[in-house]
Design a protein around this motif. Structure first.
Motif, PDB file in Angstrom:
ATOM      1  N   GLU A  84       6.945   7.724  -8.959  1.00  0.00           N
ATOM      2  CA  GLU A  84       6.480   6.603  -8.133  1.00  0.00           C
ATOM      3  C   GLU A  84       7.679   5.745  -7.688  1.00  0.00           C
ATOM      4  N   MET A  85       7.625   5.282  -6.454  1.00  0.00           N
ATOM      5  CA  MET A  85       8.710   4.478  -5.887  1.00  0.00           C
ATOM      6  C   MET A  85       8.937   3.200  -6.693  1.00  0.00           C
ATOM      7  N   PHE A  86       7.851   2.594  -7.205  1.00  0.00           N
ATOM      8  CA  PHE A  86       8.046   1.319  -7.911  1.00  0.00           C
ATOM      9  C   PHE A  86       8.738   1.508  -9.261  1.00  0.00           C
ATOM     10  N   VAL A 146      16.329  -7.936   1.783  1.00  0.00           N
ATOM     11  CA  VAL A 146      14.964  -8.440   1.612  1.00  0.00           C
ATOM     12  C   VAL A 146      14.020  -7.498   2.346  1.00  0.00           C
ATOM     13  N   SER A 147      12.977  -7.069   1.665  1.00  0.00           N
ATOM     14  CA  SER A 147      11.975  -6.236   2.324  1.00  0.00           C
ATOM     15  C   SER A 147      11.041  -7.151   3.105  1.00  0.00           C
ATOM     16  N   LEU A 148      10.867  -6.858   4.368  1.00  0.00           N
ATOM     17  CA  LEU A 148      10.067  -7.755   5.212  1.00  0.00           C
ATOM     18  C   LEU A 148       9.396  -6.906   6.295  1.00  0.00           C
ATOM     19  N   CYS A 188       0.515   8.162  -4.883  1.00  0.00           N
ATOM     20  CA  CYS A 188      -0.717   7.398  -4.656  1.00  0.00           C
ATOM     21  C   CYS A 188      -0.738   6.604  -3.362  1.00  0.00           C
ATOM     22  N   ASN A 189       0.193   6.846  -2.442  1.00  0.00           N
ATOM     23  CA  ASN A 189       0.193   5.987  -1.252  1.00  0.00           C
ATOM     24  C   ASN A 189      -0.529   6.605  -0.051  1.00  0.00           C
ATOM     25  N   GLY A 190      -1.175   7.751  -0.252  1.00  0.00           N
ATOM     26  CA  GLY A 190      -1.982   8.330   0.825  1.00  0.00           C
ATOM     27  C   GLY A 190      -1.153   8.650   2.055  1.00  0.00           C
ATOM     28  N   PHE A 230       8.139   5.490   7.090  1.00  0.00           N
ATOM     29  CA  PHE A 230       7.175   5.556   5.981  1.00  0.00           C
ATOM     30  C   PHE A 230       7.348   6.909   5.289  1.00  0.00           C
ATOM     31  N   MET A 231       7.619   6.870   3.979  1.00  0.00           N
ATOM     32  CA  MET A 231       7.941   8.109   3.259  1.00  0.00           C
ATOM     33  C   MET A 231       6.824   8.523   2.302  1.00  0.00           C
ATOM     34  N   ASP A 232       6.835   9.806   1.993  1.00  0.00           N
ATOM     35  CA  ASP A 232       5.837  10.402   1.102  1.00  0.00           C
ATOM     36  C   ASP A 232       6.271  10.295  -0.352  1.00  0.00           C
ATOM     37  N   VAL A 233       6.708   9.090  -0.738  1.00  0.00           N
ATOM     38  CA  VAL A 233       7.137   8.892  -2.124  1.00  0.00           C
ATOM     39  C   VAL A 233       5.920   8.806  -3.044  1.00  0.00           C
ATOM     40  N   GLY A 234       6.129   9.050  -4.312  1.00  0.00           N
ATOM     41  CA  GLY A 234       5.076   8.855  -5.298  1.00  0.00           C
ATOM     42  C   GLY A 234       3.895   9.788  -5.092  1.00  0.00           C
ATOM     43  N   GLY A 279       0.797  -1.224   0.000  1.00  0.00           N
ATOM     44  CA  GLY A 279       0.000   0.000   0.000  1.00  0.00           C
ATOM     45  C   GLY A 279       0.826   1.269   0.000  1.00  0.00           C
ATOM     46  N   TYR A 280       2.051   1.210   0.545  1.00  0.00           N
ATOM     47  CA  TYR A 280       2.871   2.415   0.628  1.00  0.00           C
ATOM     48  C   TYR A 280       3.651   2.679  -0.651  1.00  0.00           C
ATOM     49  N   CYS A 281       3.513   1.768  -1.614  1.00  0.00           N
ATOM     50  CA  CYS A 281       4.334   1.873  -2.829  1.00  0.00           C
ATOM     51  C   CYS A 281       3.493   1.788  -4.097  1.00  0.00           C
ATOM     52  N   LEU A 311      21.326  -6.385  -4.271  1.00  0.00           N
ATOM     53  CA  LEU A 311      19.980  -6.551  -4.829  1.00  0.00           C
ATOM     54  C   LEU A 311      18.961  -6.300  -3.722  1.00  0.00           C
ATOM     55  N   THR A 312      17.900  -5.578  -4.048  1.00  0.00           N
ATOM     56  CA  THR A 312      16.777  -5.434  -3.112  1.00  0.00           C
ATOM     57  C   THR A 312      15.582  -6.165  -3.690  1.00  0.00           C
ATOM     58  N   THR A 313      14.974  -7.035  -2.900  1.00  0.00           N
ATOM     59  CA  THR A 313      13.889  -7.879  -3.398  1.00  0.00           C
ATOM     60  C   THR A 313      12.833  -8.085  -2.324  1.00  0.00           C
ATOM     61  N   ASN A 314      11.623  -8.405  -2.759  1.00  0.00           N
ATOM     62  CA  ASN A 314      10.611  -8.774  -1.764  1.00  0.00           C
ATOM     63  C   ASN A 314      10.763 -10.235  -1.343  1.00  0.00           C
ATOM     64  N   CYS A 333      12.295  -3.070   6.946  1.00  0.00           N
ATOM     65  CA  CYS A 333      10.907  -3.056   7.412  1.00  0.00           C
ATOM     66  C   CYS A 333      10.413  -1.607   7.421  1.00  0.00           C
ATOM     67  N   VAL A 334       9.436  -1.308   6.596  1.00  0.00           N
ATOM     68  CA  VAL A 334       8.817   0.029   6.614  1.00  0.00           C
ATOM     69  C   VAL A 334       7.788   0.016   7.744  1.00  0.00           C
ATOM     70  N   VAL A 335       8.000   0.890   8.704  1.00  0.00           N
ATOM     71  CA  VAL A 335       7.149   0.880   9.900  1.00  0.00           C
ATOM     72  C   VAL A 335       6.031   1.900   9.758  1.00  0.00           C
ATOM     73  N   ILE A 364      20.666  -3.313  -7.556  1.00  0.00           N
ATOM     74  CA  ILE A 364      19.654  -3.698  -8.539  1.00  0.00           C
ATOM     75  C   ILE A 364      18.310  -3.753  -7.824  1.00  0.00           C
ATOM     76  N   THR A 365      17.314  -3.110  -8.418  1.00  0.00           N
ATOM     77  CA  THR A 365      16.031  -3.045  -7.753  1.00  0.00           C
ATOM     78  C   THR A 365      14.912  -3.072  -8.795  1.00  0.00           C
ATOM     79  N   GLY A 366      13.682  -2.709  -8.360  1.00  0.00           N
ATOM     80  CA  GLY A 366      12.569  -2.724  -9.284  1.00  0.00           C
ATOM     81  C   GLY A 366      11.517  -1.723  -8.831  1.00  0.00           C
ATOM     82  N   GLY A 367      10.285  -1.989  -9.097  1.00  0.00           N
ATOM     83  CA  GLY A 367       9.485  -3.194  -9.185  1.00  0.00           C
ATOM     84  C   GLY A 367      10.156  -4.375  -8.463  1.00  0.00           C
ATOM     85  N   GLU A 368       9.789  -5.548  -8.870  1.00  0.00           N
ATOM     86  CA  GLU A 368      10.418  -6.713  -8.248  1.00  0.00           C
ATOM     87  C   GLU A 368      11.479  -7.254  -9.205  1.00  0.00           C
ATOM     88  N   PRO A 369      12.754  -7.043  -8.867  1.00  0.00           N
ATOM     89  CA  PRO A 369      13.819  -7.361  -9.822  1.00  0.00           C
ATOM     90  C   PRO A 369      13.890  -8.829 -10.218  1.00  0.00           C
TER      91      PRO A 369
HETATM   92  N1  SAM Z   1      10.283  -4.869  -4.807  1.00  0.00           N
HETATM   93  C1  SAM Z   1      11.520  -4.817  -4.137  1.00  0.00           C
HETATM   94  C2  SAM Z   1      11.324  -4.762  -2.648  1.00  0.00           C
HETATM   95  O1  SAM Z   1      10.214  -4.472  -2.201  1.00  0.00           O
HETATM   96  O2  SAM Z   1      12.299  -5.001  -1.943  1.00  0.00           O
HETATM   97  C3  SAM Z   1      12.407  -3.684  -4.576  1.00  0.00           C
HETATM   98  C4  SAM Z   1      11.766  -2.358  -4.881  1.00  0.00           C
HETATM   99  S1  SAM Z   1      10.995  -1.540  -3.495  1.00  0.00           S
HETATM  100  C5  SAM Z   1      10.363  -0.086  -4.235  1.00  0.00           C
HETATM  101  C6  SAM Z   1      12.418  -0.976  -2.595  1.00  0.00           C
HETATM  102  C7  SAM Z   1      12.190  -0.585  -1.174  1.00  0.00           C
HETATM  103  O3  SAM Z   1      11.396   0.571  -1.131  1.00  0.00           O
HETATM  104  C8  SAM Z   1      11.497  -1.618  -0.309  1.00  0.00           C
HETATM  105  O4  SAM Z   1      12.330  -1.970   0.765  1.00  0.00           O
HETATM  106  C9  SAM Z   1      10.263  -0.904   0.161  1.00  0.00           C
HETATM  107  O5  SAM Z   1       9.909  -1.278   1.454  1.00  0.00           O
HETATM  108  C10 SAM Z   1      10.681   0.541   0.082  1.00  0.00           C
HETATM  109  N2  SAM Z   1       9.540   1.450   0.021  1.00  0.00           N
HETATM  110  C11 SAM Z   1       8.563   1.483  -0.910  1.00  0.00           C
HETATM  111  N3  SAM Z   1       7.675   2.462  -0.638  1.00  0.00           N
HETATM  112  C12 SAM Z   1       8.095   3.067   0.503  1.00  0.00           C
HETATM  113  C13 SAM Z   1       7.600   4.144   1.310  1.00  0.00           C
HETATM  114  N4  SAM Z   1       6.491   4.796   1.001  1.00  0.00           N
HETATM  115  N5  SAM Z   1       8.310   4.497   2.399  1.00  0.00           N
HETATM  116  C14 SAM Z   1       9.453   3.853   2.732  1.00  0.00           C
HETATM  117  N6  SAM Z   1       9.966   2.834   2.010  1.00  0.00           N
HETATM  118  C15 SAM Z   1       9.290   2.434   0.928  1.00  0.00           C
END
Ligand code: SAM
Ligand code: SF4
Ligand code: SF4
Length: 340
Positions: free
Chosen positions: A334-336, A130-132, A208-210, A202-206, A35-37, A106-109, A172-174, A77-82
């Motif tokens: 957008e962050m993605f 790893v995003s968790l 559309c994440n409210g 939690f950041m104000d990126v993009g 939801g934050y991305c 690499l950053t990945t979900n 971990c985005v808190v 290396i990142t994405g979207g989901e790389p």
């Molecule tokens: N899909 C991969 C992942 O989630 O790890 C890589 C791309 S994702 C955009 C990269 C990182 O951005 C993730 O760790 C994610 O938690 C973080 N992220 C996305 N939106 C965010 C937000 N609004 N505030 C803080 N971190 C954010």
């Protein structure tokens, strides 16, 4: 840094910052809808450029070589989901041998990590983040937009460990009232393993994440809560411009990090460029627009590096220091699209 790689002085931007890091998105699509991305109600199920709109591996190699010429040493290396990008290990293998790149990560979900960890390692990847956001299975699923299973991520982590990845990072985005309670759960699980949990505001990126400041848990508050349970000791930064503030557990069970771009901006040391999968340069996480690099890549590595240097010299971004002030940009990429 090999001097032969730097025919000219390393460019500094208008605030005196060198170009040291590159975050390279290899795909804009994702199998999650955090939801934050990339909220599910704002980004359609089939979202993604067609594959031809993405930089090819040849273009990416030219791009990375050009960045390395200007002093970039850390490549993520990142994405979207790389891990959705086809043949990613083949790309990693090409990038891992580029002179000047000292750190390739690499950053990945993590959902596809079990399938790819061994090939990524063999290709030369040495670091994985790893995003968790939660270990609770129901909450994790909810936070992934109903797409992910925490069990798959943990299986991916085990596969990465078996493949030889050590000191992995867990981001971990808190969000207040959403997953704050998962912070001690994550630490309980990963303290003492050699891996590092990092809590991100939690950041104000993009657009559309409210975003709502009330949902930001300032790092200092979270740190104090953790300190009350597991005493912490502040650590020196590993290098100038390190994004996370680091603390060691006093009992020797490793460390924890905090990324505080809302409560404690670090623009003064921001040495990072971002490139989207379709080859646009963004000089700030909160930039409105990118500069298309594809036409420059077609001119070859040397001409590309020259023009890139000019672009970097013109950079004056410092959004996090201006947040909330009159005149701070309101439209953000957008962050993605640029991968964090
Ligand atoms: N899909 C991969 C992942 O989630 O790890 C890589 C791309 S994702 C955009 C990269 C990182 O951005 C993730 O760790 C994610 O938690 C973080 N992220 C996305 N939106 C965010 C937000 N609004 N505030 C803080 N971190 C954010
Ligand atoms: Fe996908 Fe990563 Fe964004 Fe979540 S944070 S939606 S996993 S790109
Ligand atoms: Fe860098 Fe922009 Fe973030 Fe400041 S707001 S730290 S300039 S990416």
């Amino acid at each position: 840094m090999n001097a032969a790689l730097q025919p000219r002085a390393v460019p500094l931007d208008r605030l005196g910052r060198p170009l040291q890091d590159l975050r390279l998105s290899v795909i804009e699509a994702c199998n999650f809808r955090c939801g934050y991305c990339m909220p599910a109600d704002r980004v359609p199920e089939d979202y993604g450029l067609d594959a031809a709109a993405r930089l090819s591996f040849d273009e990416i190699e030219t791009l990375v070589r050009g960045f390395a010429r200007l002093g970039m040493q850390k490549l993520r290396i990142t994405g979207g989901e790389p891990l959705l990008r086809k043949d990613l290990p083949a790309l990693i293998a090409r990038l891992a041998t580029i002179p000047g790149i000292e750190d390739l990560a690499l950053t990945t979900n993590g959902t596809l990590l079990a399938r790819h960890a061994r090939a990524l390692r063999a290709a030369g990847l040495r670091r994985i983040t790893v995003s968790l956001d939660a270990l609770d299975p129901a909450l994790f699923r909810e936070l992934s937009g109903g797409r992910g299973r925490v069990e798959d991520v943990l299986e991916g982590v085990a596969a990465a460990e078996a493949a030889g990845f050590e000191r992995m990072k867990f981001n971990c985005v808190v969000q207040r009232g959403v997953n704050e309670d998962q912070a001690p759960v994550l630490l309980e699980r990963f303290r003492g393993t050699g891996h590092i949990v990092r809590f991100i505001e939690f950041m104000d990126v993009g657009t559309c994440n409210g975003w709502d400041r009330a949902r930001v848990v300032p790092s200092a508050e979270l740190r104090d809560r953790i300190h009350a349970r597991w005493p912490l000791r502040a650590l020196e930064a590993n290098y100038r411009g390190e994004v996370a503030t680091r603390y060691a557990f006093a009992d020797g069970a490793g460390e924890v990090g905090f990324v505080s771009s809302v409560s404690d901006p670090f623009c003064g040391d921001c040495h990072r460029a971002r490139v989207s999968a379709d080859g646009q340069l963004f000089t700030c996480l909160f930039a409105a627009d990118g500069t298309p690099l594809r036409p420059l890549l077609a001119q070859g590595e040397t001409a590309f590096a020259e023009r890139l240097g000019e672009l970097w010299r013109g950079r004056a971004d410092r959004y996090s220091e201006l947040r909330g002030r009159a005149g701070a940009p309101r439209k953000h990429v957008e962050m993605f699209l640029i991968g964090g």
